[in-house]
Design a protein around this motif. Sequence first.
Motif, PDB file in Angstrom:
ATOM      1  N   GLU A   1       0.847  -1.185   0.000  1.00  0.00           N
ATOM      2  CA  GLU A   1       0.000   0.000   0.000  1.00  0.00           C
ATOM      3  C   GLU A   1       0.881   1.233   0.000  1.00  0.00           C
ATOM      4  O   GLU A   1       1.921   1.274   0.661  1.00  0.00           O
ATOM      5  CB  GLU A   1      -0.877   0.012   1.252  1.00  0.00           C
ATOM      6  N   ARG A   2       0.469   2.232  -0.755  1.00  0.00           N
ATOM      7  CA  ARG A   2       1.130   3.536  -0.724  1.00  0.00           C
ATOM      8  C   ARG A   2       0.053   4.552  -0.392  1.00  0.00           C
ATOM      9  O   ARG A   2      -0.923   4.680  -1.121  1.00  0.00           O
ATOM     10  CB  ARG A   2       1.755   3.880  -2.068  1.00  0.00           C
ATOM     11  N   ARG A   3       0.201   5.245   0.695  1.00  0.00           N
ATOM     12  CA  ARG A   3      -0.767   6.247   1.113  1.00  0.00           C
ATOM     13  C   ARG A   3      -0.552   7.521   0.296  1.00  0.00           C
ATOM     14  O   ARG A   3       0.572   7.838  -0.089  1.00  0.00           O
ATOM     15  CB  ARG A   3      -0.610   6.555   2.599  1.00  0.00           C
ATOM     16  N   GLY A   4      -1.639   8.254   0.062  1.00  0.00           N
ATOM     17  CA  GLY A   4      -1.564   9.512  -0.662  1.00  0.00           C
ATOM     18  C   GLY A   4      -0.728  10.530   0.102  1.00  0.00           C
ATOM     19  O   GLY A   4      -0.631  10.483   1.326  1.00  0.00           O
ATOM     20  N   ARG A   5      -0.146  11.424  -0.639  1.00  0.00           N
ATOM     21  CA  ARG A   5       0.692  12.469  -0.042  1.00  0.00           C
ATOM     22  C   ARG A   5      -0.015  13.806  -0.155  1.00  0.00           C
ATOM     23  O   ARG A   5      -0.597  14.117  -1.184  1.00  0.00           O
ATOM     24  CB  ARG A   5       2.031  12.529  -0.727  1.00  0.00           C
ATOM     25  N   SER A   6       0.050  14.583   0.889  1.00  0.00           N
ATOM     26  CA  SER A   6      -0.544  15.926   0.862  1.00  0.00           C
ATOM     27  C   SER A   6       0.330  16.837   0.014  1.00  0.00           C
ATOM     28  O   SER A   6       1.553  16.720   0.027  1.00  0.00           O
ATOM     29  CB  SER A   6      -0.638  16.482   2.268  1.00  0.00           C
ATOM     30  N   PRO A   7      -0.325  17.758  -0.711  1.00  0.00           N
ATOM     31  CA  PRO A   7       0.464  18.685  -1.547  1.00  0.00           C
ATOM     32  C   PRO A   7       1.303  19.635  -0.712  1.00  0.00           C
ATOM     33  O   PRO A   7       1.116  19.864   0.390  1.00  0.00           O
ATOM     34  CB  PRO A   7      -0.591  19.455  -2.327  1.00  0.00           C
TER      35      PRO A   7
END
Length: 159
Positions: free
Chosen positions: A153-159
């Motif tokens: 799993e790769r979690r989303g990154r905040s901009p």
Amino acid sequence: MSPAATLALRPAVPADAAALARLRFAFRADLKPPAEAESEFLARCTGWMALRLTPQSPWRCWVAGEAEPVGTVWLQLLEKLPNPVAEPEWHGYVSSLFVRPDARGAGLGSRLLAAALTECDRRGCDAVVLWPTPRSRSLYLRHGFALREDLLERRGRSP
């Protein structure tokens, strides 16, 4: 016998979207503080759900109860790429299994999950995945789910 134990399950329809949005808010707001006002979320979620409760959508949903549902489960059917080996070409993603606290303990969660899993079996899904809450983990284990070691799993990154 609890009144919740006798509630009928049925497939959700677009007219259920507002009630389902309220259940979704109750479910998620119980886990973390909301990041948006309830009224804004309900407006946004109701529209999203109404579009996905149409027959052509890959989403399926079941509700427990009639006028104001007390429980729900969502299933997204995920089509896999064509495969030349003997392996089904669908996955199921179970989400938002929720029963209001006053209706818990009567087996509604198990019945809702069984409805989603029956659809997965009918469609010949290769695997069914979900992200359990700590409270729901034992329910899923009782229904044949297991921890996997081969999923990344790769979690989303905040901009």
